[in-house]
Design a protein around this motif. Structure first.
Motif, PDB file in Angstrom:
ATOM      1  N   VAL A   1     -13.753  28.218  63.047  1.00 12.56           N
ATOM      2  CA  VAL A   1     -14.996  27.333  62.713  1.00 12.56           C
ATOM      3  C   VAL A   1     -16.104  27.705  63.517  1.00 12.56           C
ATOM      4  CG1 VAL A   1     -15.727  24.980  62.636  1.00 12.56           C
ATOM      5  CG2 VAL A   1     -13.208  25.607  61.948  1.00 12.56           C
ATOM      6  N   ILE A   2     -16.172  27.853  64.637  1.00 12.75           N
ATOM      7  CA  ILE A   2     -17.359  28.101  65.541  1.00 12.75           C
ATOM      8  C   ILE A   2     -17.861  29.553  65.072  1.00 12.75           C
ATOM      9  CG2 ILE A   2     -18.006  28.877  67.754  1.00 12.75           C
ATOM     10  CD1 ILE A   2     -16.187  26.713  68.875  1.00 12.75           C
ATOM     11  N   THR A   3     -16.973  30.737  64.980  1.00 12.99           N
ATOM     12  CA  THR A   3     -17.694  31.941  64.779  1.00 12.99           C
ATOM     13  C   THR A   3     -18.116  32.188  63.291  1.00 12.99           C
ATOM     14  OG1 THR A   3     -15.475  32.903  64.471  1.00 12.99           O
ATOM     15  CG2 THR A   3     -16.676  33.199  66.553  1.00 12.99           C
ATOM     16  N   HIS A   4     -17.231  31.527  62.132  1.00 10.66           N
ATOM     17  CA  HIS A   4     -17.635  32.020  60.891  1.00 10.66           C
ATOM     18  C   HIS A   4     -18.164  30.969  60.263  1.00 10.66           C
ATOM     19  CE1 HIS A   4     -14.399  34.732  61.754  1.00 10.66           C
ATOM     20  NE2 HIS A   4     -14.758  35.756  60.893  1.00 10.66           N
ATOM     21  N   MET A   5     -18.059  29.680  60.531  1.00  6.88           N
ATOM     22  CA  MET A   5     -18.751  28.623  59.703  1.00  6.88           C
ATOM     23  C   MET A   5     -20.032  27.991  60.172  1.00  6.88           C
ATOM     24  SD  MET A   5     -15.741  26.205  58.239  1.00  6.88           S
ATOM     25  CE  MET A   5     -14.755  26.698  57.335  1.00  6.88           C
TER      26      MET A   5
ATOM     27  N   ASN B   1      -3.544  27.742  52.064  1.00  5.79           N
ATOM     28  CA  ASN B   1      -3.969  28.562  52.844  1.00  5.79           C
ATOM     29  C   ASN B   1      -3.797  28.176  54.309  1.00  5.79           C
ATOM     30  OD1 ASN B   1      -5.491  29.894  51.001  1.00  5.79           O
ATOM     31  ND2 ASN B   1      -7.201  28.797  51.412  1.00  5.79           N
ATOM     32  N   PRO B   2      -4.036  29.372  55.334  1.00  7.70           N
ATOM     33  CA  PRO B   2      -3.369  28.855  56.625  1.00  7.70           C
ATOM     34  C   PRO B   2      -4.515  28.088  57.109  1.00  7.70           C
ATOM     35  CG  PRO B   2      -4.329  31.164  56.358  1.00  7.70           C
ATOM     36  CD  PRO B   2      -4.226  30.507  55.240  1.00  7.70           C
ATOM     37  N   LYS B   3      -3.994  27.216  58.330  1.00  7.20           N
ATOM     38  CA  LYS B   3      -4.694  26.291  59.178  1.00  7.20           C
ATOM     39  C   LYS B   3      -6.161  26.984  59.625  1.00  7.20           C
ATOM     40  CE  LYS B   3      -1.343  23.102  60.326  1.00  7.20           C
ATOM     41  NZ  LYS B   3      -0.632  22.104  61.507  1.00  7.20           N
ATOM     42  N   LEU B   4      -7.087  26.222  59.947  1.00  5.28           N
ATOM     43  CA  LEU B   4      -8.465  26.826  60.543  1.00  5.28           C
ATOM     44  C   LEU B   4      -8.167  26.666  61.941  1.00  5.28           C
ATOM     45  CD1 LEU B   4     -11.072  25.704  57.862  1.00  5.28           C
ATOM     46  CD2 LEU B   4     -10.096  28.039  57.882  1.00  5.28           C
ATOM     47  N   THR B   5      -8.594  27.859  62.729  1.00  2.75           N
ATOM     48  CA  THR B   5      -8.627  27.312  64.047  1.00  2.75           C
ATOM     49  C   THR B   5     -10.064  26.936  64.536  1.00  2.75           C
ATOM     50  OG1 THR B   5      -9.153  29.568  64.808  1.00  2.75           O
ATOM     51  CG2 THR B   5      -6.783  28.990  64.522  1.00  2.75           C
TER      52      THR B   5
ATOM     53  N   ALA C   1     -27.399  23.588  74.306  1.00  6.13           N
ATOM     54  CA  ALA C   1     -26.826  22.292  74.311  1.00  6.13           C
ATOM     55  C   ALA C   1     -25.730  22.102  72.923  1.00  6.13           C
ATOM     56  CB  ALA C   1     -27.673  21.115  74.074  1.00  6.13           C
ATOM     57  N   ILE C   2     -26.364  22.676  71.827  1.00  2.00           N
ATOM     58  CA  ILE C   2     -25.292  22.366  70.458  1.00  2.00           C
ATOM     59  C   ILE C   2     -24.328  23.525  70.541  1.00  2.00           C
ATOM     60  CG2 ILE C   2     -25.333  22.903  68.215  1.00  2.00           C
ATOM     61  CD1 ILE C   2     -27.935  21.253  68.067  1.00  2.00           C
ATOM     62  N   GLN C   3     -24.652  24.551  70.961  1.00  2.00           N
ATOM     63  CA  GLN C   3     -23.631  25.585  71.379  1.00  2.00           C
ATOM     64  C   GLN C   3     -22.408  25.374  72.138  1.00  2.00           C
ATOM     65  OE1 GLN C   3     -25.242  29.492  72.002  1.00  2.00           O
ATOM     66  NE2 GLN C   3     -26.803  29.353  70.279  1.00  2.00           N
ATOM     67  N   GLY C   4     -23.061  24.873  73.436  1.00  2.00           N
ATOM     68  CA  GLY C   4     -22.012  24.387  74.318  1.00  2.00           C
ATOM     69  C   GLY C   4     -20.953  23.145  74.111  1.00  2.00           C
ATOM     70  N   SER C   5     -21.583  22.322  73.207  1.00  2.00           N
ATOM     71  CA  SER C   5     -20.911  21.036  72.891  1.00  2.00           C
ATOM     72  C   SER C   5     -19.929  21.374  71.715  1.00  2.00           C
ATOM     73  CB  SER C   5     -21.859  19.924  72.538  1.00  2.00           C
ATOM     74  OG  SER C   5     -22.513  20.411  71.200  1.00  2.00           O
ATOM     75  N   TYR C   6     -20.311  22.608  70.781  1.00  2.00           N
ATOM     76  CA  TYR C   6     -19.393  23.012  69.924  1.00  2.00           C
ATOM     77  C   TYR C   6     -18.198  23.531  70.538  1.00  2.00           C
ATOM     78  CZ  TYR C   6     -22.524  21.983  65.765  1.00  2.00           C
ATOM     79  OH  TYR C   6     -23.375  21.429  64.933  1.00  2.00           O
ATOM     80  N   LYS C   7     -18.482  24.446  71.271  1.00  2.00           N
ATOM     81  CA  LYS C   7     -17.395  24.976  72.066  1.00  2.00           C
ATOM     82  C   LYS C   7     -16.599  24.027  72.788  1.00  2.00           C
ATOM     83  CE  LYS C   7     -19.905  29.386  72.886  1.00  2.00           C
ATOM     84  NZ  LYS C   7     -20.734  30.175  73.834  1.00  2.00           N
ATOM     85  N   ASN C   8     -17.203  23.174  73.344  1.00  2.00           N
ATOM     86  CA  ASN C   8     -16.355  22.218  74.244  1.00  2.00           C
ATOM     87  C   ASN C   8     -15.478  21.479  73.313  1.00  2.00           C
ATOM     88  OD1 ASN C   8     -15.453  20.644  76.613  1.00  2.00           O
ATOM     89  ND2 ASN C   8     -16.992  19.122  75.859  1.00  2.00           N
ATOM     90  N   ASP C   9     -15.761  20.940  72.119  1.00  2.00           N
ATOM     91  CA  ASP C   9     -15.148  20.268  71.224  1.00  2.00           C
ATOM     92  C   ASP C   9     -14.219  20.904  70.291  1.00  2.00           C
ATOM     93  OD1 ASP C   9     -16.763  18.289  72.207  1.00  2.00           O
ATOM     94  OD2 ASP C   9     -18.167  17.855  70.742  1.00  2.00           O
ATOM     95  N   LEU C  10     -14.658  22.053  69.990  1.00  2.00           N
ATOM     96  CA  LEU C  10     -13.882  22.853  68.915  1.00  2.00           C
ATOM     97  C   LEU C  10     -12.671  23.967  69.350  1.00  2.00           C
ATOM     98  CD1 LEU C  10     -16.511  23.038  65.944  1.00  2.00           C
ATOM     99  CD2 LEU C  10     -14.750  21.593  66.335  1.00  2.00           C
ATOM    100  N   LEU C  11     -12.883  24.493  70.636  1.00  2.00           N
ATOM    101  CA  LEU C  11     -11.916  25.564  71.007  1.00  2.00           C
ATOM    102  C   LEU C  11     -10.515  24.697  71.361  1.00  2.00           C
ATOM    103  CD1 LEU C  11     -14.247  27.692  73.088  1.00  2.00           C
ATOM    104  CD2 LEU C  11     -13.324  28.229  71.090  1.00  2.00           C
TER     105      LEU C  11
END
Length: 154
Positions: free
Chosen positions: A61-65, A53-57, A32-42
């Motif tokens: 955020v999902i993969t590195h942070m 610094n360049p903007k964060l995509t 549920a948390i992985q799906g909601s992060y993907k839904n909200d942040l992608l």
């Protein structure tokens, strides 16, 4: 389940042999948390942490942070969530039916064990009933006990 879902600790921080692989995959919270992060942040862009610094995509955020892999989509997370909840409901039903059928057998065994333990106690052994007290004598009518003649008791 919440501890291994990545809510309190990132999944990459959990020890792999037990908590990450078997437990996090059967945790509905992780899906549920992985799906909601993907839904909200992608598809989002965030301002840089440091000026210049360049903007964060959202993908960064999902993969590195957050440490979540993007190998499957949010829809797979949703499908896995529904399958897990359905599986847990079926498992709960099976456990209830098993308990319903095993309960009389367990009670029968527990009763036999209790009786065997009670028979070992000296206070519960069957003793010959010797009545020496007046309390356990057969009952007589009040008139015969007081020495009165009763027309019913002649």
């Amino acid at each position: 389940m919440v501890m291994t879902s990545g809510f309190f600790r990132l999944l990459s921080d959990l020890p792999k042999p037990v908590w990450r692989y078997p437990i996090s995959y059967i945790s509905y919270g992780a899906w549920a948390i992985q799906g909601s992060y993907k839904n909200d942040l992608l598809g989002l862009e965030f301002g840089p942490l440091l000026p210049g610094n360049p903007k964060l995509t959202g993908e960064y955020v999902i993969t590195h942070m957050l440490g979540i892999e993007l190998s499957h989509s949010k829809w797979w997370d949703l499908a896995a969530l529904f399958l897990l909840l359905l599986g847990y409901r079926i498992l709960f039903f099976v456990v209830l039916k098993f308990k319903e059928r095993a309960s009389p057998l367990y009670r029968k065994l527990a009763a036999k064990r209790t009786i065997q333990q009670l028979e070992k106690r000296p206070s519960f052994r069957k003793m010959p009933s010797v009545t020496t007290s007046r309390r356990h004598q057969p009952l007589h009518s009040l008139s015969s006990q007081e020495g009165l003649d009763s027309p019913l008791h002649t």
